[in-house]
Write an enzyme that holds these catalytic residues in place. Structure first.
Site, mmCIF file in Angstrom:
data_model
loop_
_atom_site.group_PDB
_atom_site.id
_atom_site.type_symbol
_atom_site.label_atom_id
_atom_site.label_comp_id
_atom_site.label_asym_id
_atom_site.label_seq_id
_atom_site.Cartn_x
_atom_site.Cartn_y
_atom_site.Cartn_z
ATOM 1 N N SER A 92 0.854 -1.183 0.000
ATOM 2 C CA SER A 92 0.000 0.000 0.000
ATOM 3 C C SER A 92 0.891 1.234 0.000
ATOM 4 O O SER A 92 1.965 1.237 0.602
ATOM 5 C CB SER A 92 -0.874 -0.009 1.253
ATOM 6 O OG SER A 92 -1.295 1.295 1.567
ATOM 7 N N GLU A 115 -6.975 -10.880 -6.797
ATOM 8 C CA GLU A 115 -8.123 -9.985 -6.980
ATOM 9 C C GLU A 115 -8.314 -9.630 -8.454
ATOM 10 O O GLU A 115 -9.434 -9.560 -8.955
ATOM 11 C CB GLU A 115 -7.936 -8.708 -6.147
ATOM 12 C CG GLU A 115 -8.115 -8.957 -4.650
ATOM 13 C CD GLU A 115 -7.719 -7.753 -3.781
ATOM 14 O OE1 GLU A 115 -7.608 -6.627 -4.309
ATOM 15 O OE2 GLU A 115 -7.509 -7.959 -2.579
#
Ligand code: ARG
Length: 462
Positions: A277, A290
């Site tokens: 992140s 994902e």
């Protein structure tokens, strides 16, 4: 603009209309298959005496030299041409003169593009089969290593009964095995050659369609010329099969995402397949999984797009069908990328076996076996179900597992409990007693895995 069809026209085409109509920006992928198909066509024309052997040789050499020059970067495929077929013919004529003008004898771009798409799709079916075999081999190896790695099996995403990791992975083995068998079916059905169908009604030349079909590795020629130029069923079937592969990858990705969550901690995804992140330093996200899940929707969309394109098309060829290409290329590119990456991610996945086993222990996954224990002691199943239900409620209250209760405590629920209850409801016993074929016990799994091994060694597309 270099078009094949100037003769009948006096005016020139609007520039936007030219761009709108052109397909070269995407059908340039057909360069190789178009060369292969055109060479086979020229060979057949020569065999039938429609062109001379010298002309055939010039055509084949010319086409090969164009292909080499494009591959070496010496010749560029530009938007000056409408499509790859026009590009090749124009360059051929430029290189070999009049003989080049004969390559299109007894052929239309309609059967030419139908052939190109089949040849291209055939090679992609073969590639898909290789990728599916790879993921099956990775799964097979992981299963062999995890015949006694216990974990909870779920229904409704609630812990249900204990299984093993090998058994859980085995479910995906079956899915990808069906996907592979679908590739074989599709190849079998599509392996007929449309070349020679002409624009829609065959040709008046004495073509030998069996010969070109054989040269190009097809079982034989297609049997109706109108259907030959307007059939895209095989692409729809292929894309439906790709959608199913993606659906399987997406379900598996979803599980890996859940297993990778802080709460579960069943797996650790390798750094090579995770991202961080920009703001939260502690994060390690399962982005690849994902994205595989995300791209599934896109492949379904490609299938829907072609189905919708085809639904209103009268016989035979109509330009709408040019829309098949971008949808198919998108579906095949994305599925192959996802399958390749997913297989690598899977092969490097680390399992926290202790966490998996603990989760199975703490989730009452042995409650059915505890009820079965009472049934074996003579209690009717419905009564046993009710006794264990109350027992579970008690354990939830005490925040413990059934196995944590003393025999004395257990006896307050039923006098039938004896010392042997602890062994009867251990994870190991729960799994090992599930012996029927298809069940998780290592013995049952070993039988299935020898069937799998036989499948992996003997599988062939033909
Ligand atoms: N680019 C065309 C397609 O992909 C090739 C066939 C063109 N045929 C025609 N009659 N305009 O479908």
């Amino acid at each position: 603009m270099a078009q094949l069809w100037g003769g009948r026209f006096t005016g020139s085409i609007n520039e936007l209309a030219w761009d709108f109509n052109a397909s070269i920006s995407f059908d340039k992928r057909f360069l190789e298959v178009d060369v292969t198909g055109s060479k086979a066509h020229a060979q057949m024309l020569a065999k039938q005496g429609i062109i001379s052997d010298d002309e055939k040789d010039a055509i084949c050499k010319g086409l090969d030299s164009i292909l080499t020059d494009v591959q070496n970067g010496q010749l560029e495929i530009t938007n000056k041409y409408e499509d790859i077929h026009s590009f090749l013919e124009a360059n051929l004529i430029e290189r070999i003169g009049d003989a080049g003008k004969k390559v299109h004898t007894g052929r239309s771009r309609n059967d030419q593009v139908a052939l190109d798409m089949r040849l291209y799709a055939k090679s992609e079916v073969i590639r898909m089969s290789e990728l599916l075999l790879n993921v099956l081999k990775v799964l097979d190896g992981m299963m062999k290593d995890n015949l006694e790695t216990y974990m909870p099996g779920f229904t409704h995403l609630q812990k249900a009964q204990p299984v093993t990791l090998a058994h859980h992975l085995g479910a995906y083995f079956e899915m990808f095995k069906r996907d592979l068998l679908r590739m074989k079916d599709i190849l079998n059905r599509m392996n007929y050659c449309p070349l020679g169908a002409g624009a829609l009604a065959g040709t008046t030349y004495p073509l030998d369609r069996e010969y070109t079909a054989e040269l190009l590795g097809f079982y034989g020629p297609t049997l109706n010329s109108m259907d030959s130029v307007s059939d895209r069923d095989y692409l729809i079937e292929f894309m439906a099969a790709l959608s199913t592969v993606m659906m399987h990858l997406s379900r598996f990705s979803e599980e890996i995402i859940i297993w990778n969550s802080n709460e579960y901690h069943f797996v650790i995804i390798d750094d090579a397949y995770s991202t961080g992140s920009s703001i939260m330093p502690q994060k390690k996200n399962p982005d690849i999984a994902e994205l595989v899940r995300g791209k599934t929707g896109r492949v379904y969309g490609d299938l829907m797009s072609l189905l919708t394109t085809m639904k209103g098309i009268p016989l035979a060829y109509n330009k709408d069908m040019q829309e098949d290409k971008e949808a198919f290329f998108d579906a095949i590119d994305n599925t192959q990328n996802c399958l390749t990456l997913f297989t690598d991610m899977l092969a490097t996945l680390k399992f926290d076996k202790a966490a998996m086993e603990k989760s199975a222990m703490l989730g009452f996954t042995n409650a059915t076996d505890a009820a079965d224990y009472l049934v074996n002691k003579g209690m009717p199943f419905r009564d046993a179900h009710s006794v264990i239900g109350r027992l579970v409620l008690h354990c939830i209250d005490k925040k413990c597992a059934i196995d944590d209760l003393s025999l004395q405590e257990l006896k307050t629920f039923s006098e039938s409990f004896e010392e042997d209850i602890y062994d009867a409801i251990s994870l190991e016993t729960c799994v090992k007693k599930r012996l029927t074929i298809g069940a998780p016990s290592p013995d049952a799994m070993k039988k299935v895995m020898s069937i799998n091994d036989e499948f992996l060694t003997s599988f062939s597309l033909s």
